[in-house]
Design an enzyme around this catalytic site. Structure first.
Site, short mmCIF file in Angstrom:
data_model
loop_
_atom_site.label_atom_id
_atom_site.label_comp_id
_atom_site.label_asym_id
_atom_site.label_seq_id
_atom_site.Cartn_x
_atom_site.Cartn_y
_atom_site.Cartn_z
N GLN A 33 0.85 -1.20 0.00
CA GLN A 33 0.00 0.00 0.00
C GLN A 33 0.87 1.23 0.00
O GLN A 33 1.75 1.38 0.84
CB GLN A 33 -0.91 -0.02 1.23
N HIS A 88 -11.07 4.38 6.31
CA HIS A 88 -9.78 4.35 7.01
C HIS A 88 -9.98 4.01 8.50
O HIS A 88 -9.26 4.51 9.37
CB HIS A 88 -9.09 5.71 6.86
C1 LIG Z 1 -2.83 1.90 13.62
C2 LIG Z 1 -3.40 2.00 12.24
C3 LIG Z 1 -2.57 2.41 11.21
C4 LIG Z 1 -3.08 2.49 9.92
N1 LIG Z 1 -2.24 2.81 8.90
C5 LIG Z 1 -2.70 2.79 7.63
C6 LIG Z 1 -1.80 2.97 6.56
O1 LIG Z 1 -0.60 3.14 6.74
N2 LIG Z 1 -2.33 2.96 5.30
C7 LIG Z 1 -3.66 2.75 5.05
O2 LIG Z 1 -4.08 2.74 3.89
N3 LIG Z 1 -4.52 2.54 6.06
C8 LIG Z 1 -4.07 2.54 7.33
N4 LIG Z 1 -4.93 2.28 8.35
C9 LIG Z 1 -6.34 1.97 8.06
C10 LIG Z 1 -6.52 0.45 7.86
O3 LIG Z 1 -5.88 0.01 6.70
C11 LIG Z 1 -8.01 0.08 7.75
O4 LIG Z 1 -8.61 0.89 6.77
C12 LIG Z 1 -8.78 0.22 9.06
O5 LIG Z 1 -7.96 -0.12 10.16
C13 LIG Z 1 -9.98 -0.72 9.04
O6 LIG Z 1 -10.74 -0.56 10.19
P1 LIG Z 1 -10.69 -1.57 11.44
O7 LIG Z 1 -9.45 -1.25 12.20
O8 LIG Z 1 -11.95 -1.23 12.16
O9 LIG Z 1 -10.70 -2.99 10.91
C14 LIG Z 1 -4.45 2.20 9.67
C15 LIG Z 1 -5.26 1.79 10.72
C16 LIG Z 1 -4.75 1.68 11.99
C17 LIG Z 1 -5.65 1.20 13.09
#
Ligand SMILES: Cc1cc2nc3c(=O)[nH]c(=O)nc-3n(C[C@H](O)[C@H](O)[C@H](O)COP(=O)(O)O)c2cc1C
Length: 427
Positions: free
Chosen positions: A170, A321
């Protein structure tokens, strides 16, 4: 659920994908089969569902790190809405359908996976446990599910590809052609086959909880940070000092074609570039450069799904996100049906708020081909390392498999619109 993502990219190439065999389909359930929990080591047996890992992670991690993982933007309206959305739908089971030979196997982009879910990209996963990014990727590849390496990971993407067999990367990209070209070339050279462009981060989000706990990127050395580390001695020794000993202060390794700044630094500002200039023409540029699968993450509007398709995407991830960007953005589950309708041959994936096998089945019934799960796997890594992540994966697969039987379906592709309805009760 439609059968999309046939293994070809939108520009006609087949990408560098080598199908991986799924674990053998689960043996038909009989009363003499050993129960899954009998084989679970004692250290994991108290984790009965994904939710159980969060309590252990909160205890294990310094406050700043736990707060960064668990938190969301501003009022957390979107974060909470993601869960509320699943409660707005009820499953409609069918009975007497002979579900004795059911299987959770799912196909995506021509690949066979153990189950229809993967691990979402999460920045700074390397701080959850020692070599956290490798732990997540290894657990996923051992279980034959996909995991997505985050642009804000702390381990070079080449190493995660080699040691964790990760194949999805990603990127956070600025709207600058030269930097995009260099990054795409780096990801391709490392052997990845799926490039995920996250589109919902034109600017950094307003996460007040991070300010309150003293978290920043990069982390600023402070008495508070030191105290938080000292009051979590296990994490301090086994994760932080172990990391320092093995490779020094971790850096943002994968934001660009070159190494980024260290994660612990005073007076350093990350040069994230002109991310707010990123536009659809850059997706078209990536399409021309990238021969593998191309996925856009962070779609919430049907009009954007159409633009993703027109600019060459092979798939989209419907996502807000995890509620970490625009507070008030609609829950992906509620956006899903109308997006699935206009997605054509693109694979439609979803993340945000999935915590149970029944959530996975609801998303499939509403038009998703596949889903991703974020925080719970990070908490599992913080609680019990790679073994914890493997256990979390197995728990979710077991829930899907059990609920398939209760829903009256034997194959993932048979989950459809008839299995779900809008609930008449607000919950
Ligand atoms: C600690 C953390 C860091 C994240 N970093 C990224 C990232 O670097 N790139 C991205 O596209 N999404 C990032 N996300 C979003 C996740 O890819 C995802 O969309 C989201 O966690 C899904 O929701 P959930 O935690 O309820 O399953 C992050 C989420 C969390 C919790």
């Amino acid at each position: 659920m439609s059968d999309k993502g046939d293994g070809r990219t939108a520009n006609g190439s087949t990408g560098a994908v080598t199908p991986v065999a799924a674990p053998p389909a689960a043996a038909p359930a009989t009363i003499v089969a050993p129960r899954a929990e009998d084989a679970t080591p004692r250290s994991l047996s108290r984790f009965l569902s994904l939710a159980d890992f969060e309590t252990a992670a909160r205890r294990a991690l310094p406050r700043q790190i736990y707060g960064y993982y668990a938190g969301a933007a501003e009022t957390s309206q979107s974060f909470q809405g993601n869960f509320a959305a699943f409660r707005q739908y009820d499953l409609v089971p069918r009975v007497l359908t002979d579900v004795s030979s059911r299987s959770t196997r799912a196909k995506l982009f021509g690949m066979d996976y153990w189950a229809p879910f993967g691990i979402a990209p999460m920045g700074l996963s390397g701080l959850a446990t020692f070599d956290g990014e490798i732990a997540l990727a290894r657990a996923a590849s051992a279980a034959n599910i996909p995991s997505i390496v985050s642009a804000t990971s702390l381990t070079p993407l080449e190493r995660i590809a080699q040691e964790g067999r990760a194949r999805w990367f990603q990127a956070y990209l600025p709207g600058e052609d030269a930097r995009i070209e260099a990054m795409v070339a780096r990801v391709q050279a490392a052997g990845y086959d799926t490039f995920v462009l996250t589109a919902d981060v034109p600017v950094a989000a307003n996460r007040e909880n991070n300010v309150r706990t003293g978290f920043s990127i990069p982390l600023q050395p402070s008495l508070r940070l030191a105290w938080d580390g000292l009051s979590h001695p296990r994490w301090l020794c086994r994760t932080w000092f172990a990391t320092l000993l093995s490779r020094g202060v971790p850096h943002f390794e994968n934001m660009d074609a070159f190494r980024g700044p260290p994660i612990l630094a005073r007076n350093v500002v990350r040069a994230i570039g002109a991310r707010d200039q990123l536009a659809w023409r850059h997706l078209a540029l990536i399409r021309r450069l990238w021969p593998g699968r191309l996925v856009v993450k962070g779609i919430l509007s049907p009009a954007d799904a159409v633009l993703a398709r027109e600019n060459g995407a092979d798939g989209i991830i419907v996502s807000n996100h995890g509620g970490r960007q625009l507070d008030g953005a609609r829950p992906p589950l509620l956006a899903l049906p109308e997006i699935a309708e206009v997605s054509g041959s693109m694979a439609v994936m979803l993340d945000g708020g999935i915590r149970r096998g029944s959530d996975v089945l609801k998303a499939l019934a509403l038009g998703a081909d596949f889903v991703f799960v974020g925080r719970p796997f990070l908490f599992a890594a913080a609680a019990r390392g790679e073994a914890g992540v493997s256990h979390a994966i197995a728990l979710l697969v077991a829930e899907i498999e059990r609920n398939m039987a209760l829903l009256g379906v034997s194959r993932i592709e048979d989950v459809g619109a008839a299995h779900v309805e809008r609930s008449p009760f607000p919950r």
